[in-house]
Write an enzyme that holds these catalytic residues in place. Sequence first.
Site, PDB file in Angstrom:
ATOM      1  N   LYS A  62      36.056 -14.591  -3.781  1.00  0.00           N
ATOM      2  CA  LYS A  62      35.183 -13.958  -2.795  1.00  0.00           C
ATOM      3  C   LYS A  62      35.206 -12.462  -3.076  1.00  0.00           C
ATOM      4  O   LYS A  62      36.141 -11.744  -2.703  1.00  0.00           O
ATOM      5  CB  LYS A  62      35.632 -14.261  -1.369  1.00  0.00           C
ATOM      6  N   CYS A  74      62.550  23.536   4.699  1.00  0.00           N
ATOM      7  CA  CYS A  74      62.881  22.147   4.382  1.00  0.00           C
ATOM      8  C   CYS A  74      63.577  21.510   5.589  1.00  0.00           C
ATOM      9  O   CYS A  74      64.546  22.064   6.108  1.00  0.00           O
ATOM     10  CB  CYS A  74      63.788  22.109   3.161  1.00  0.00           C
ATOM     11  N   CYS A 100      67.495  20.834   4.388  1.00  0.00           N
ATOM     12  CA  CYS A 100      68.476  21.881   4.085  1.00  0.00           C
ATOM     13  C   CYS A 100      68.066  23.250   4.623  1.00  0.00           C
ATOM     14  O   CYS A 100      68.842  24.207   4.532  1.00  0.00           O
ATOM     15  CB  CYS A 100      68.723  21.961   2.579  1.00  0.00           C
TER      16      CYS A 100
HETATM   17  S1  IVH Z   1      28.157 -17.762  -1.415  1.00  0.00           S
HETATM   18  C1  IVH Z   1      25.389 -19.714   1.497  1.00  0.00           C
HETATM   19  N1  IVH Z   1      29.989 -16.939  -3.095  1.00  0.00           N
HETATM   20  O1  IVH Z   1      30.449 -13.371   1.084  1.00  0.00           O
HETATM   21  C2  IVH Z   1      26.544 -18.979   0.957  1.00  0.00           C
HETATM   22  N2  IVH Z   1      29.390 -15.516  -1.285  1.00  0.00           N
HETATM   23  O2  IVH Z   1      30.288 -14.443   3.944  1.00  0.00           O
HETATM   24  C3  IVH Z   1      26.191 -17.670   0.369  1.00  0.00           C
HETATM   25  N3  IVH Z   1      30.566 -13.368  -1.288  1.00  0.00           N
HETATM   26  O3  IVH Z   1      27.265 -12.326   1.980  1.00  0.00           O
HETATM   27  C4  IVH Z   1      27.311 -16.913  -0.147  1.00  0.00           C
HETATM   28  N4  IVH Z   1      31.731 -13.718  -3.118  1.00  0.00           N
HETATM   29  O4  IVH Z   1      28.328 -11.162  -0.005  1.00  0.00           O
HETATM   30  C5  IVH Z   1      29.286 -16.655  -1.989  1.00  0.00           C
HETATM   31  N5  IVH Z   1      31.577 -16.303  -4.693  1.00  0.00           N
HETATM   32  C6  IVH Z   1      30.862 -16.038  -3.584  1.00  0.00           C
HETATM   33  C7  IVH Z   1      30.995 -14.815  -2.890  1.00  0.00           C
HETATM   34  C8  IVH Z   1      30.246 -14.591  -1.737  1.00  0.00           C
HETATM   35  C9  IVH Z   1      31.456 -12.852  -2.138  1.00  0.00           C
HETATM   36  C10 IVH Z   1      30.062 -12.674  -0.057  1.00  0.00           C
HETATM   37  C11 IVH Z   1      28.572 -12.552  -0.007  1.00  0.00           C
HETATM   38  C12 IVH Z   1      28.163 -13.132   1.300  1.00  0.00           C
HETATM   39  C13 IVH Z   1      29.443 -13.255   2.053  1.00  0.00           C
HETATM   40  C14 IVH Z   1      29.394 -14.503   2.899  1.00  0.00           C
END
Ligand code: IVH
Length: 700
Positions: free
Chosen positions: A127, A440, A443
Amino acid sequence: MSSGSGGESAAQAAARLRTEIEQHNVRYYVYDEPSVSDAEYDGLMRELQALEAEHPELVTPESPTQRVGAAPVSAFGSVRHVVPMLSLNNAFDEEEVAAFDRRVADTLRGAGMLGPAQQPDYFCELKLDGLAISLRYEDGRLVQAATRGDGQTGEDVTSNIRTIKAIPLQLKGAAPRVLEVRGEVLMNRADFEKLNEAQARRDEKVFVNPRNAAAGSLRQLDPRITAKRPLRFFAYGWGEVHGLPGAQSGLFDEASAGAEQASQLPEKSHGAMLEWLASLGLPVNVLHNHRATGAEGLMAFYAKVGAMRANLPYDIDGVVYKVDSLPAQKVLGFVARAPRFALAHKFAAEEATTTLLDIEVQVGRTGAITPVARLKPVFVGGVTVTNATLHNEDEIRRKDVRIGDTVIVRRAGDVIPEVLAPVLEKRPSDAREFVMPTACPVCGSAIERLEDETIARCTGGLFCGAQRKQTLWHAASRKALDIEGLGEKLVDQLVDSGRVKTLADLYSLRPLELVGLDRMGQKSADNLVAAIDKARAPGLARLLFALGIRHVGETTARDVARHFGSIDAIMDADEDALSSVPDVGPVVAASIRHFFAEQHNRDVIEQLKAQGVNPVAEAAPQGTTLAGKTFVLTGTLPNWTREEASMHIQAAGGKVSGSVSKKTAYLVAGEDSGSKLAKAQELGVAVLDEDGLKALLGMS
Ligand code: IVH
């Protein structure tokens, strides 16, 4: 091959240069593995620019020369997302992940898509902590890019997105009539640090974290500014899709993309879709994406990613699990604004807000005064934090942090927690500015800040208890004299009682004086004296390092020790002689000279000798120990620069290469190791840290 081959037309040459430049962009901005030098890259760009200047009719909007940034706009237009950009449901613990997996399995079993003993297959991703973007390609050409906005309508940031070199302006191969690619724009941490340093130097806005820097850079009304920002991109999904080329049409159905049904592909899966996007030239996080089965598989991925989180080059705030089968995704469908087929499993946040109760100062080994924030306890990065560093006075001013403020605190991995910024909207009317004390706190000596230095220092030297204690802790540490059992608490007591003032005093300690100190029985007292005794013949390099001379780290100590061979020779060397040691510059030379110019430091050496401390010079290593072995270096090592590490490897007969392959004998990985570390782990290449490398080199 870039130089014009005979008979090539200008159009052909332009096409060839464009392909080559875009390939380098991908290697550099997506895989962090540049295949040409910056100079060669610039050469190709210049060649293309010259060609286009001569033949303006050859310029296309997709040419890499057109990434530099169009004219500024006064506001962004808005873009409606035909396929909305949704968010994800979050899970924070194993139970919530198990519940998600149970719901998925039950629904799929009910639909007859999963056998009673079968478990769902998932596609796991990182993520990424950036901002979501939708890229619209028509007939393979990037025509529009929009932010997520409220999910239904976003902002048109096309001109800005076009400056991101990881994003292809033209897709490769047979592209669909319409393809919306969804993914994350982000900034690597190292790039963020560099950007902030440059911003601070120019007295411009500094960003709180890489995500804010990425968002701020993308929301620039002037694309020429965006063009200078090191933004990256990874694709993780799609939006609207029409008119797929034959082979891919089976991938889609109206569930995810409203695309036409056609011939069946062997695999209708999220993973196959991403592979296809990658084949079109879009950056996909192939290094970390991973298939897994059942809740157990998901938890294993979570644990694996959690362990390497600090080594990734960019910030992530969790992992995402997606049901891999596209038909199964369709059956699971959506609830409110999130899919039922996907879940974000979050990590402990690395940033949190709390109240700054006070700012106190700490005195370091060399007298450096560090302002430390005393915080209302806050849970961040998996632990409760009550103190955080504020680095120095200038940083406090630059960040405009005041006592009483609500502040953003960051703790990532094992890194010392730091105060990033105040939350200005919450500033109380009685918030106070920090004033550097003039004396300090330990000291009472004057605190001094030289004109061109950022650090204020206590001028007490070894008269200052704080400096004395830390000098002794340092001297006892593993890489210095390695005196086992001489911990911080003990040093505090020995210094506070006045029994130990200098390093030499340690060597005259007797078990009898130690017994009775806090937690010190006869046996530990005997052991400690024995450990001190063992350190009576340290290597010269270790002793030199143990003295705690400013700017003299382990490597410098070793180089100087090898060069001079005895402590007397070092004590008597002038700055010229010291500077003749490779890698010793004027600052280090002056620091060593100043140290030994102080009579009290020379006295300590004499007292050490009187105590029978007799440093021995070590010989340089052989030079063949690593013959035939290839090393790759990545990340930031704690003490050595990569150049230094390469030098030592080569001196021992080893080779240093830029990329990890099966032939790599060792990957030497420091902090912030990214893709190379993951690749080494994948290939089963041995991974060393700096200590491991030193051990291999016979230097530990
Ligand atoms: S999928 C329908 N995959 O997380 C699902 N989102 O809370 C669409 N994000 O707005 C998102 N890495 O900015 C997906 N590997 C990933 C992601 C990701 C970061 C963020 C994205 C989204 C938010 C969702």
